[in-house]
Write an enzyme that holds these catalytic residues in place. Structure first.
Site, PDB file in Angstrom:
ATOM      1  N   ASN A  31       0.841  -1.210   0.000  1.00 40.10           N
ATOM      2  CA  ASN A  31       0.000   0.000   0.000  1.00 40.10           C
ATOM      3  C   ASN A  31       0.864   1.243   0.000  1.00 40.10           C
ATOM      4  O   ASN A  31       2.000   1.231   0.488  1.00 40.10           O
ATOM      5  CB  ASN A  31      -0.988  -0.005   1.177  1.00 40.10           C
ATOM      6  N   GLY A  47      -7.522  -4.648  -1.553  1.00 42.37           N
ATOM      7  CA  GLY A  47      -7.964  -5.720  -2.450  1.00 42.37           C
ATOM      8  C   GLY A  47      -7.755  -5.480  -3.925  1.00 42.37           C
ATOM      9  O   GLY A  47      -8.410  -6.124  -4.743  1.00 42.37           O
ATOM     10  N   GLU A  77      -4.110  -1.273   5.941  1.00 40.88           N
ATOM     11  CA  GLU A  77      -2.977  -0.770   6.728  1.00 40.88           C
ATOM     12  C   GLU A  77      -3.020   0.751   6.890  1.00 40.88           C
ATOM     13  O   GLU A  77      -1.993   1.378   7.176  1.00 40.88           O
ATOM     14  CB  GLU A  77      -1.643  -1.188   6.083  1.00 40.88           C
ATOM     15  N   HIS A  98       6.467  -5.772   0.132  1.00 43.63           N
ATOM     16  CA  HIS A  98       7.102  -7.016   0.574  1.00 43.63           C
ATOM     17  C   HIS A  98       8.226  -7.409  -0.404  1.00 43.63           C
ATOM     18  O   HIS A  98       8.159  -8.487  -1.009  1.00 43.63           O
ATOM     19  CB  HIS A  98       6.080  -8.150   0.640  1.00 43.63           C
ATOM     20  N   HIS A 159       7.209  -9.794   8.191  1.00 39.35           N
ATOM     21  CA  HIS A 159       6.211  -9.169   7.329  1.00 39.35           C
ATOM     22  C   HIS A 159       6.808  -8.502   6.079  1.00 39.35           C
ATOM     23  O   HIS A 159       6.683  -9.026   4.976  1.00 39.35           O
ATOM     24  CB  HIS A 159       5.412  -8.167   8.173  1.00 39.35           C
TER      25      HIS A 159
HETATM   26 ZN   LIG Z   1       2.083  -6.027   4.199  1.00 45.41          ZN
END
Ligand SMILES: [Zn+2]
Length: 219
Positions: A31, A47, A77, A98, A159
């Site tokens: 995000n 999403g 988040e 990530h 994470h």
């Molecule tokens: Zn994440």
């Protein structure tokens, strides 16, 4: 130059796609946000693939997390983004992704704080490791709070990575740097040794950073 809301929307589309194309945001993960003004934040929707967003998908939220504008729901988040804006008024953009190499270190419980690459140390100093916090809950933001006060890039335990900057270009660039440095550290681990810069050399680097920042100041 102050950007319009439409330009900020286009920026989120552009940098979301860059992150997706490099494999830093697989599926619908990751995000991004920018702070529009004192009261409003523009954030990516939940999403949706970061490689397939449209300007109208972005969501405007208030500083207390309320939905203000947009047909989609804000990223799960959003609490983490809002915490960083509250802690650091100078921050105008936040990126969370990530990237696999840096995320591997976050999942191994290893901070990226090795003083071995001079230009990385100049750009970001160290990248600390935050404890694990459940994604999408206030626990995740709480895990980051102390570290984000002092650092522009943090590894999120088990994470991923979060970075911030004065604009989306800078926040995205810091994420790229973290992933690049993770690859370098991985290489030194394969090589079996790390040649650390001495405390004296680090002091000289800090002085060089201050000189460089002064040169960047408008006259
Ligand atoms: Zn994440």
């Amino acid at each position: 130059m102050v950007k319009s809301d439409a330009e900020h929307r286009a920026d989120l589309v552009k940098y979301g796609r860059l992150l997706f194309e490099r494999g830093f945001c697989p599926a619908t993960s990751g995000n991004l946000s920018v702070r529009l003004d004192d009261c409003r934040v523009l954030i990516t929707p939940t999403g949706v693939s970061k490689g397939d967003m449209k300007p109208e998908d972005m969501v405007v939220i208030s500083m207390d997390g309320k939905h203000r504008f947009g047909r989609r729901n804000a990223s799960s988040e959003k609490g983490m983004h809002l915490l960083i804006y509250r802690l650091r008024p100078e921050v105008r953009a936040v990126v969370h992704a990530h990237p696999p190499k840096a995320t591997a270190f976050a999942c191994a419980g290893i901070a990226l704080d090795q003083p071995i690459a001079s230009e990385f140390s100049m750009a970001l100093g160290t990248v600390p490791l935050a404890r694990y916090g459940t994604p999408g809950t206030p626990d995740l933001a709480a895990a980051l709070e102390q570290l984000m006060i002092k650092h522009d890039a943090v590894l999120m335990g088990n994470h991923g990575v979060v970075t911030c900057g004065k604009d989306i270009f800078e926040a995205h660039g810091k994420l790229e740097l973290v992933e690049h440095f993770a690859e370098i550290v991985q290489g030194t681990l394969l090589a079996g040794r790390q040649a650390e810069l001495s405390p004296e050399e680090l002091k000289k680097l800090n002085a060089a950073v201050l000189r460089y920042k002064n040169e960047l100041k408008p006259r």
